[in-house]
Structures are given as structure tokens and as C-alpha cells.
Write an enzyme that holds these catalytic residues in place. Structure first.
Site, short mmCIF file in Angstrom:
data_model
loop_
_atom_site.label_atom_id
_atom_site.label_comp_id
_atom_site.label_asym_id
_atom_site.label_seq_id
_atom_site.Cartn_x
_atom_site.Cartn_y
_atom_site.Cartn_z
N CYS A 234 61.32 46.37 -31.50
CA CYS A 234 60.94 47.97 -30.69
C CYS A 234 59.90 48.37 -30.56
O CYS A 234 58.84 47.87 -31.35
CB CYS A 234 61.31 49.03 -31.72
N ASP B 139 49.27 37.62 -40.75
CA ASP B 139 50.39 38.59 -39.84
C ASP B 139 51.67 38.14 -41.70
O ASP B 139 51.44 39.26 -42.76
CB ASP B 139 51.89 38.31 -39.41
N CYS C 196 62.75 51.97 -39.52
CA CYS C 196 62.68 51.87 -38.68
C CYS C 196 62.94 51.04 -38.01
O CYS C 196 63.52 49.67 -38.43
CB CYS C 196 60.14 51.12 -38.56
N CYS D 191 59.78 58.35 -31.51
CA CYS D 191 60.20 57.28 -32.61
C CYS D 191 61.74 57.27 -32.48
O CYS D 191 62.22 58.46 -32.56
CB CYS D 191 60.11 57.69 -33.52
#
Length: 382
Positions: free
Chosen positions: A240, A134, A214, A198
């Protein structure tokens, strides 16, 4: 040892140590991905959390000279919370996204990659390996896509046939040449549910994300949250899941393969009001184990204030008044001012006027003035 045989031995070992899926890819430059990154940069869609230059992020040999293969791994995580506490009037709760449940996944994947690396070195002593999860330069998603772990969905997540997109990804660059796997063909087809669902329109189109819109990114920022997004985040404290929850490929997908990933319901769905005054020590004790704590308590507290305004939770008003009056952080005072402006009680107007008379920070004063102009106060006065 023949490399095809080594590949089979690595796969077998990965299963023994609890890696749910493993794939192999050539360590060639990611040419098309580089072009996408350049476009994202030009459009201003980057989040700012990216590590390394675009060249480092798309050319594995800049990170490990003589790189031949990238090994991609995936671990499935739970998607359903057992014994979830109810969020009710007087006891409202926020939520951390699924990818932040249980122990911080960075630690889990690094342990798996370390064990895998040690195994490989017992087979090829002079091999060189470089692992990352990541926060490394390489894109976990681009590597996983090339390695056949899954396809890159319109929600910008890797979707695996077995586990949907509820997977953590990590990778290891190595100087060993191992036969590559075949990428999986895109399965999204005409489905556009994630783009349509979204909350902020961050999915500009299938496979393209404006990170600055986002919610997963916004909940991690430390400054005042843009006014147009405050009513969009609901009770989300970190991350989210909307684009994953609506994905048909995730329907019925819920895996509990790894005990360390199991969530504590009271931590991942915590009470909101106590969060507002939690000490640093208590925050680290309670939330330090999960990945959602990495930015510290301020973003979580700011989001908790917004969530309480979302619920119109009157029980929170005394604490919100206290934050507006005495919290040393302008972001928290400003967010509290905005939240107080979402209530209709006469005491809210009084507290905002008092705060305006003593406040020095221009950003907080702006929020107070905006809150005082709230049409609901005008109705009360009328």
C-alpha cells in the site's frame, strides 16, 4: 589510515557503485527503539514477520561482536509508472506497490553492500562486516535515522530530504570505528496527512503503526482476509502506498537512477482475471523477479478476487464460479464466495446454493451463508 580519510573514501566509492546516499552511525544499543518495540509487543502491534529477539534487533554487538559502526545505505526508486495500462470494464487490473516494482530490492541492495564490503576489506584487511537488508534483525529505519539518512516520518518510513520516502534501505555492521554522522531533525511538524489518510487506521498516531491493520501487511497474509478490511484494499495486490502518496515531502519525487528498478507495466499492474487461474510455473515466470511474489501466488490470487468484487466486474463471474466449485484451497473458495455475494445477478445466488450443498469446510460454509444473506439477493427475490 586515518578513519576520517577512510570514511571519505567509502563515500566516494559508494557513489561510484550507484549508492544514492550513505550514512554512518555508532553501533551502540538502540535504547529508545527497544522501548518502542517492547510497547509494540505489549500492544499486539507486531506483524509476525520480525526476525530475531528484541535484544538482537536493538543491540548490534549481539550480531557482530566488537561492532563499532553501522553503515546505512539508501537507493532511490521510481514513484511514477510510465505507459501504465488502463484498468477498464472487461479488463480490470490490480496494482503492486512501488516498493515492489522492478527487480527484488533485496538482491539489488545486497549486491551494493557486497561490493562495499569488498572495498572496505581492501582498506582494512582484518575488518569484520555483517550486512543485512530488510529481513535482518536490525531495523533499517532505526539505523538510517541514527546515520542521518533521513528522519522517521509519521508514516513510519524514513523520509530523506533528497528522495522523500521512496528509498530502499540496507545496512552493514562493521568492527571499524568510523566518525558518525548527525541525525536529521524531524521535519513532519504539525502535518498529519498520512495518519488521516490511512485506509484502515493502522497509523494509530504519528510514528506508531498497528501492523495487523496495515494494508501492506494484510495483502501478504495467507489466510482469509478479515471482512472489515476487504472493501478497504481496493485493487491492491501487494502493499500500500497511500501514506507515501499523500506525504508532501514526496511531491514531485520520482527517480530513475537504477535500470534494474524500472517496472514492467504489465507485471506491476496486471490483468486480474488471468491471475485467478495462473499456474505456479507461470506465476514464477512472470512475477518471480519482483519482491511482491515472495509469499507465493495464493495471497495475490485472494487479493485479485477481492479487487474484482471491488470493481463489480461481471466478466469475472464464470471464473469466480469455477473457483468456488473446484479450487482445492479453502481460502480461495471462501473469498470467491464472499466476492460472488457482492454481485446482484440471480446466477450468483444459484451458484452459492449449489456450493453450500457440497461444501465441507466450515470457514467456507460461513462465507457462503453470509453471501446468501446479502441484502441484494433479498431484493432480487422480492
Amino acid at each position: 589510515m586515518a578513519n576520517a580519510q577512510l570514511k571519505e573514501e567509502i563515500i566516494a566509492y559508494s557513489k561510484r557503485i550507484g549508492i544514492d546516499k550513505i550514512g554512518f552511525a555508532a553501533a551502540d544499543p538502540f535504547v529508545s527503539f527497544k522501548n518502542r518495540l517492547l510497547e509494540q509487543q505489549q500492544l499486539g502491534f507486531e506483524s509476525g514477520f520480525e526476525k530475531g529477539s528484541i535484544e538482537e534487533r536493538t543491540n548490534p554487538s549481539t550480531l557482530l561482536p566488537e561492532a563499532k559502526t553501522i553503515i546505512s545505505i539508501a537507493l532511490a526508486y521510481p514513484s511514477k509508472l510510465k505507459n501504465a495500462p488502463k484498468s477498464k470494464k472487461g479488463d480490470r487490473r490490480g496494482i503492486f506497490c512501488r516498493a515492489s516494482w522492478g527487480e527484488d530490492y533485496h538482491h539489488i541492495l545486497r549486491r551494493k553492500l557486497q561490493a562495499l564490503e569488498e572495498f572496505i576489506l581492501t582498506k582494512v584487511e582484518d575488518a569484520k562486516c555483517l550486512s543485512m537488508v530488510d529481513t535482518g534483525e536490525l531495523s533499517d529505519r532505526a539505523v538510517a535515522e541514527r546515520a542521518g539518512i533521513g528522519w522517521s516520518g509519521k508514516n513510519c518510513a524514513i523520509i530523506t530530504p533528497e528522495f522523500g520516502s521512496y528509498v530502499y534501505l540496507g545496512e552493514m555492521i562493521t568492527t571499524i570505528s568510523i566518525p558518525p554522522d548527525t541525525p536529521i531533525e524531524d521535519q513532519c511538524g504539525t502535518c498529519n496527512k498520512c495518519v488521516e489518510a490511512c485506509p484502515t487506521g493502522a497509523l494509530v498516531q504519528g510514528g506508531q503503526l498497528d501492523s495487523n491493520k496495515c494494508i501492506a501487511f494484510l495483502t501478504q497474509t495467507k489466510d482469509m482476509l478479515g471482512e472489515r478490511y476487504r472493501k478497504k484494499i481496493g485493487n491492491r495486490l501487494y502493499g500500500c502506498d497511500t501514506c507515501q502518496v499523500v506525504c508532501p515531502e514526496n511531491k514531485g519525487k520520482d527517480f530513475h537512477h537504477h535500470p534494474e528498478m524500472e517496472p514492467d507495466p504489465d507485471i506491476v499492474k496486471p490483468q486480474l482475471i488471468p491471475l485467478l487461474t495462473i499456474s505456479n510455473k507461470e506465476f514464477k515466470r512472470k512475477f518471480g523477479r519482483i519482491s511482491g511474489s515472495w509469499r507465493g501466488k495464493k495471497p495475490i490470487q485472494r487479493n485479485a478476487i477481492i479487487a474484482l468484487a471491488h470493481y463489480k466486474e461481471k466478466e469475472a463471474l464464470p471464473t469466480l464460479f469455477h473457483l468456488l466449485e473446484s479450487d482445492p484451497r479453502p481460502v480461495i473458495r471462501g473469498t470467491a464466495a464472499w466476492a460472488i455475494g457482492e454481485f446482484t445477478e440471480k446466477s450468483c445466488e444459484e451458484k452459492l446454493i449449489q456450493a453450500k450443498n457440497r461444501e465441507k469446510d466450515p470457514n467456507v460454509l460461513y462465507e457462503i451463508d453470509k453471501a446468501l444473506k446479502n441484502k441484494e439477493f433479498d431484493k432480487i427475490q422480492g
